[in-house]
Scaffold this motif. Structure first.
Motif, PDB file in Angstrom:
ATOM      1  N   SER A  61      47.070  52.939  41.570  1.00 43.18           N
ATOM      2  CA  SER A  61      46.847  51.537  41.175  1.00 43.18           C
ATOM      3  C   SER A  61      47.830  50.637  41.903  1.00 43.18           C
ATOM      4  O   SER A  61      48.798  51.118  42.524  1.00 43.18           O
ATOM      5  N   GLY A  62      47.610  49.345  41.786  1.00 43.54           N
ATOM      6  CA  GLY A  62      48.567  48.383  42.342  1.00 43.54           C
ATOM      7  C   GLY A  62      49.880  48.436  41.581  1.00 43.54           C
ATOM      8  O   GLY A  62      50.955  48.230  42.164  1.00 43.54           O
ATOM      9  N   SER A  63      49.806  48.707  40.280  1.00 41.56           N
ATOM     10  CA  SER A  63      51.025  48.837  39.472  1.00 41.56           C
ATOM     11  C   SER A  63      51.825  50.052  39.948  1.00 41.56           C
ATOM     12  O   SER A  63      53.045  49.992  40.097  1.00 41.56           O
ATOM     13  N   LEU A  66      53.614  49.346  43.159  1.00 42.95           N
ATOM     14  CA  LEU A  66      54.873  48.621  42.943  1.00 42.95           C
ATOM     15  C   LEU A  66      55.976  49.582  42.495  1.00 42.95           C
ATOM     16  O   LEU A  66      57.097  49.552  42.992  1.00 42.95           O
ATOM     17  N   THR A  87      52.869  35.456  38.138  1.00 39.49           N
ATOM     18  CA  THR A  87      52.351  36.701  38.707  1.00 39.49           C
ATOM     19  C   THR A  87      51.659  37.454  37.579  1.00 39.49           C
ATOM     20  O   THR A  87      51.674  36.999  36.429  1.00 39.49           O
ATOM     21  N   PHE A  88      51.060  38.586  37.866  1.00 40.50           N
ATOM     22  CA  PHE A  88      50.494  39.407  36.799  1.00 40.50           C
ATOM     23  C   PHE A  88      51.627  40.207  36.152  1.00 40.50           C
ATOM     24  O   PHE A  88      52.603  40.553  36.828  1.00 40.50           O
ATOM     25  N   ALA A  90      52.124  43.123  35.641  1.00 42.35           N
ATOM     26  CA  ALA A  90      52.422  44.403  36.302  1.00 42.35           C
ATOM     27  C   ALA A  90      53.660  44.316  37.192  1.00 42.35           C
ATOM     28  O   ALA A  90      54.405  45.294  37.302  1.00 42.35           O
ATOM     29  N   VAL A 132      55.247  37.506  45.683  1.00 38.45           N
ATOM     30  CA  VAL A 132      53.848  37.742  45.338  1.00 38.45           C
ATOM     31  C   VAL A 132      52.963  36.739  46.090  1.00 38.45           C
ATOM     32  O   VAL A 132      53.269  35.555  46.131  1.00 38.45           O
ATOM     33  N   ASP A 158      54.224  41.881  47.028  1.00 35.25           N
ATOM     34  CA  ASP A 158      53.142  42.273  46.117  1.00 35.25           C
ATOM     35  C   ASP A 158      51.869  41.607  46.645  1.00 35.25           C
ATOM     36  O   ASP A 158      51.625  40.427  46.422  1.00 35.25           O
ATOM     37  N   ALA A 160      48.768  42.475  46.011  1.00 34.95           N
ATOM     38  CA  ALA A 160      47.628  42.903  45.196  1.00 34.95           C
ATOM     39  C   ALA A 160      46.406  42.013  45.432  1.00 34.95           C
ATOM     40  O   ALA A 160      45.279  42.494  45.473  1.00 34.95           O
ATOM     41  N   TRP A 161      46.665  40.720  45.588  1.00 40.22           N
ATOM     42  CA  TRP A 161      45.560  39.775  45.754  1.00 40.22           C
ATOM     43  C   TRP A 161      45.359  39.332  47.194  1.00 40.22           C
ATOM     44  O   TRP A 161      44.441  38.587  47.496  1.00 40.22           O
ATOM     45  N   SER A 182      46.542  46.348  45.590  1.00 43.42           N
ATOM     46  CA  SER A 182      45.772  46.835  44.445  1.00 43.42           C
ATOM     47  C   SER A 182      44.298  46.870  44.796  1.00 43.42           C
ATOM     48  O   SER A 182      43.782  45.939  45.426  1.00 43.42           O
ATOM     49  N   ASP A 184      42.103  47.421  42.173  1.00 45.19           N
ATOM     50  CA  ASP A 184      41.452  47.437  40.855  1.00 45.19           C
ATOM     51  C   ASP A 184      40.138  46.660  40.938  1.00 45.19           C
ATOM     52  O   ASP A 184      39.803  46.092  41.978  1.00 45.19           O
ATOM     53  N   LYS A 187      39.830  42.993  42.386  1.00 42.73           N
ATOM     54  CA  LYS A 187      40.480  42.619  43.632  1.00 42.73           C
ATOM     55  C   LYS A 187      39.481  42.577  44.803  1.00 42.73           C
ATOM     56  O   LYS A 187      38.355  43.066  44.685  1.00 42.73           O
ATOM     57  N   GLY A 194      43.071  51.803  41.981  1.00 42.20           N
ATOM     58  CA  GLY A 194      43.702  52.330  43.187  1.00 42.20           C
ATOM     59  C   GLY A 194      44.695  51.349  43.761  1.00 42.20           C
ATOM     60  O   GLY A 194      44.759  50.190  43.351  1.00 42.20           O
TER      61      GLY A 194
HETATM   62  C1  LIG Z   1      46.288  43.306  39.975  1.00 45.39           C
HETATM   63  C2  LIG Z   1      47.739  43.070  40.207  1.00 45.39           C
HETATM   64  C3  LIG Z   1      48.695  44.077  40.096  1.00 45.39           C
HETATM   65  C4  LIG Z   1      48.369  45.426  39.522  1.00 45.39           C
HETATM   66  O1  LIG Z   1      47.377  46.119  40.145  1.00 45.39           O
HETATM   67  P1  LIG Z   1      46.514  47.218  39.307  1.00 45.39           P
HETATM   68  O2  LIG Z   1      45.776  47.926  40.370  1.00 45.39           O
HETATM   69  O3  LIG Z   1      45.633  46.457  38.368  1.00 45.39           O
HETATM   70  O4  LIG Z   1      47.495  48.085  38.600  1.00 45.39           O
HETATM   71  C5  LIG Z   1      50.002  43.810  40.449  1.00 45.39           C
HETATM   72  N1  LIG Z   1      50.384  42.594  40.853  1.00 45.39           N
HETATM   73  C6  LIG Z   1      49.512  41.579  40.950  1.00 45.39           C
HETATM   74  C7  LIG Z   1      49.987  40.256  41.432  1.00 45.39           C
HETATM   75  C8  LIG Z   1      48.174  41.772  40.611  1.00 45.39           C
HETATM   76  O5  LIG Z   1      47.324  40.757  40.672  1.00 45.39           O
END
Ligand SMILES: *Cc1c(COP(=O)(O)O)cnc(C)c1O
Length: 386
Positions: A61-63, A66, A87-88, A90, A132, A158, A160-161, A182, A184, A187, A194
């Motif tokens: 995952s993205g988490s 990290l 931020t999220f 996570a 981020v 980060d 993720a996005w 990320s 997920d 995304k 993933g």
């Molecule tokens: C979605 C997201 C994550 C976590 O990713 P997951 O795959 O959902 O665990 C981390 N940081 C940011 C900024 C995100 O948007």
């Protein structure tokens, strides 16, 4: 938003190949039974090529990305890690999971990290800065990297996005010491669940590889069950079915971003001249992934009115103004470490709160109904001028 809109026969064919050719769902070992099918390893290779880097590590995952990235940079008890207020959850959860103290910097009108506030929060304990690229808009990396270099602190992006986004023609995630992604389901490209880790220093990536796999060094001279290790880790391994989906999604990524940018531009054009609508800023030479169209209005009430009028046109908002409680550190009083560091969180990040309070985010789809721009315009005209 969404690779999920584009899931189709290509993803299915990749998954089907795992079942028809190998039936091996684990990324390691079993090489005599795989018939050459190595989806996770191929996905990592293709991802690294796309990013223009030497190597990449797929994770669950993205988490997890990290958490693994922080471990690879040596973050642990007694360290501080600075990230941004918007931020999220996570991002901060990963810092807490690593044993470090999270520290929060304000965002500015880019809704990403303010480099001056970042610098004011650096202490001798600061080990890593997590910048981020929130909602796919590049963070002000030139400034953040300048501050980091001055104080000799590592930077983790980060992303993720921001997968597939660029700044000054360089891929987001490739400019800091570590980039995390990320996949997920919300995304820009997805494997259901993933993530991916890339690192500037190959030695850091080796640490990430070991950490994500119980410390395994995958020593080629030893069978896996006798493998060498220099530290403990955990299990964040991606499995073959996710790797298979990722291969097909990666091939679609640039097309998804192109569609999102066109749709975002069409909405922006329709609402850009409405008095009282002010778009979120982005650093010069940004190529964002257009995950959302974010703008500021005069007040929190006006933002709520926009949300209500948009809903009447059957258009949702995303994160702003609602769901802010998952995305703004000023609301995370369930995290004792944050409270211990920053006190009353409601008052701790006034500049961020003042901006987020009057921000609205419209989610961008890859497949947009043609009537959306005019419906958004009608809603905002009503909300702000009737
Ligand atoms: C979605 C997201 C994550 C976590 O990713 P997951 O795959 O959902 O665990 C981390 N940081 C940011 C900024 C995100 O948007």
């Amino acid at each position: 938003m969404p690779g999920f809109e584009f899931i189709g026969n290509e993803e299915f064919a990749e998954v089907e190949e795992v079942f028809t050719k190998s039936k091996i769902l684990f990324r390691h070992s079993f090489d005599n039974l795989r018939n050459g099918v190595c989806k996770v390893r191929d996905f990592e290779k293709r991802f690294a090529e796309y990013m223009g880097v030497a190597d990449a590590l797929a994770v669950t995952s993205g988490s997890a990305a990290l958490r693994v990235g922080l471990a690879a940079l040596g973050v642990g008890e007694g360290d501080e890690v600075i990230t941004q207020s918007f931020t999220f959850v996570a991002t901060v959860e990963a810092i807490i999971e690593s044993g470090a103290q999270p520290v929060i910097a304000e965002v500015d009108e880019t809704l990403n990290m303010n480099a001056a506030d970042l610098e004011s929060k650096i202490t001798p304990k600061t080990k890593v800065i997590i910048a981020v690229h929130m909602l796919g808009t590049p963070a002000n990396l030139p400034e953040i990297l300048r501050v980091a270099e001055k104080h000799k602190i590592k930077v983790l992006e980060d992303t993720a996005w921001g997968c597939g986004g660029r700044l000054n023609d360089r891929h987001l995630g490739t400019m800091g010491d570590v980039g995390t992604f990320s996949f997920d389901f919300a995304k820009t490209m997805t494997t259901g669940e993933g993530g991916m880790v890339i690192c500037k220093d190959p030695a850091v990536l080796e640490k990430a590889k070991a950490y994500h796999d119980h410390g395994h060094e995958n020593n080629p001279k030893l069978p896996r069950w006798e493998d060498s290790r220099s530290g403990s880790g955990f299990n964040y391994r991606m499995m073959e079915l996710q790797g298979a989906v990722g291969l097909a999604q990666l091939r679609k990524l640039d097309g998804v971003i192109k569609a999102q940018r066109e749709n975002r531009d069409a909405i922006a054009k329709a609402v850009g001249s409405i008095p009282g609508v002010k778009f979120r800023k982005a650093p010069e030479n940004s190529f964002d992934t257009a995950d959302a169209l974010v703008f500021f209005v005069q007040s929190h009430d006006a933002a709520l009115k926009c949300r209500n009028e948009l809903l009447k046109e059957k258009i949702g908002t995303k994160i702003l103004p609602e769901a802010i409680s998952w995305h703004f550190a000023g609301t995370w009083d369930h995290m004792p470490k944050l409270v211990a560091r920053h006190g009353d969180l409601k008052k701790a990040f006034p500049k961020s709160a003042a901006l987020l309070d009057r921000a609205v985010a419209i989610p961008i789809l890859g497949k947009m109904e043609p009537s959306v721009p005019e419906r958004v315009e009608r809603a905002l005209q009503k909300a702000l001028h009737d």
